[in-house]
Motif scaffolding. Structure first.
Motif: not given
Length: 249
Positions: A129-148
């Motif tokens: 089981v891997n921990t991803s994030s809502i940042a994988a599926l939603n455009g969050l402000p100021n999170r470009a690197l983390y989202s990638a």
């Protein structure tokens, strides 16, 4: 030991605090032998074995994973939770920051699973089981690197699930919303108005509060459990409704 994980050995990376610690404790409560891999595994809860490991160092990972298998009798479950955060747009992070975050959050997971594969292949209840994030599926402000990095985790999960399904190894991931963890606490402390920033983060999630580490841990255990033998290649949101709900103000 009793519980659905009785007789199984689980590794939790980044298990010294936050979601990782909550997951390790719940695995222990449900009968697993639990090993935490962390840069600093000191101060772990009673009953949890600690192993020093740096997920950016393949030799370190292989040594720790091998020690877990030798000490605890194999490996059945891997929870890839170790990760680092980053803030900013694409122009705000240096190349070194990009390399570090992707190395920890993405390549680190690949290193851990690669090291554990010989034992996972022998297990009758192998699960990752891997921990991803809502940042994988939603455009969050100021999170470009983390989202990638977290988008890559989601894609890596599906690829690993495909590669290893015929070997009896299930691979899934969770996508937590903003959780009330020490890492989020440190981010809030850096804000100009921490209290206002907390209110904004709570309001972003339709349930009106932060997700708890225990809620994410329970989702991880559902995916890891032998009772979920037909669940693989699944992305499970634990996000307070952020991804799919559009409630009116």
């Amino acid at each position: 030991m009793t519980g659905e994980f009785a007789g199984l050995t689980a590794i939790v990376t980044g298990g010294a605090s936050g979601i990782g610690r909550a997951t390790a404790l719940e695995l222990l409560a449900r009968g697993a032998r639990v090993a935490v891999l962390d840069l600093d595994p000191s101060g772990l809860d009673e009953g949890i074995a600690g192993y020093t490991a740096d997920v950016t160092d393949r030799a370190s990972v292989q040594e720790a994973v091998g020690a877990v298998a030798a000490d605890l009798g194999g490996i059945d479950v891997v929870v890839n939770n170790a990760g680092v955060g980053a803030t900013g747009t694409v122009s705000d992070n240096t190349d070194d920051e990009w390399h570090l975050v992707l190395d920890v959050n993405v390549v680190g997971m690949a290193r851990v699973v690669s090291a554990a594969l010989p034992w996972l292949r022998r297990s009758e209840h192998a699960s990752v089981v891997n921990t991803s994030s809502i940042a994988a599926l939603n455009g969050l402000p100021n999170r470009a690197l983390y989202s990638a990095s977290k988008g890559a985790v989601l894609s890596l999960t599906l690829a690993m699930a495909t590669d290893h399904v015929r070997e009896g190894i299930r691979v899934n991931c969770v996508c937590p919303g903003t959780a009330d963890t020490p890492w989020v606490g440190r981010l809030l402390a850096q804000a100009d108005d921490p209290a206002a920033e907390r209110v904004a983060l709570q309001a972003r999630q339709p349930i009106g509060r932060l997700v708890t580490p225990e809620e994410v841990a329970n989702a991880i255990l559902y995916l890891a459990s032998p009772r979920s033998g037909s669940t693989t290649g699944t992305v499970l949101d634990v996000d307070g409704g952020v991804t799919h709900l559009r409630v009116r103000p």
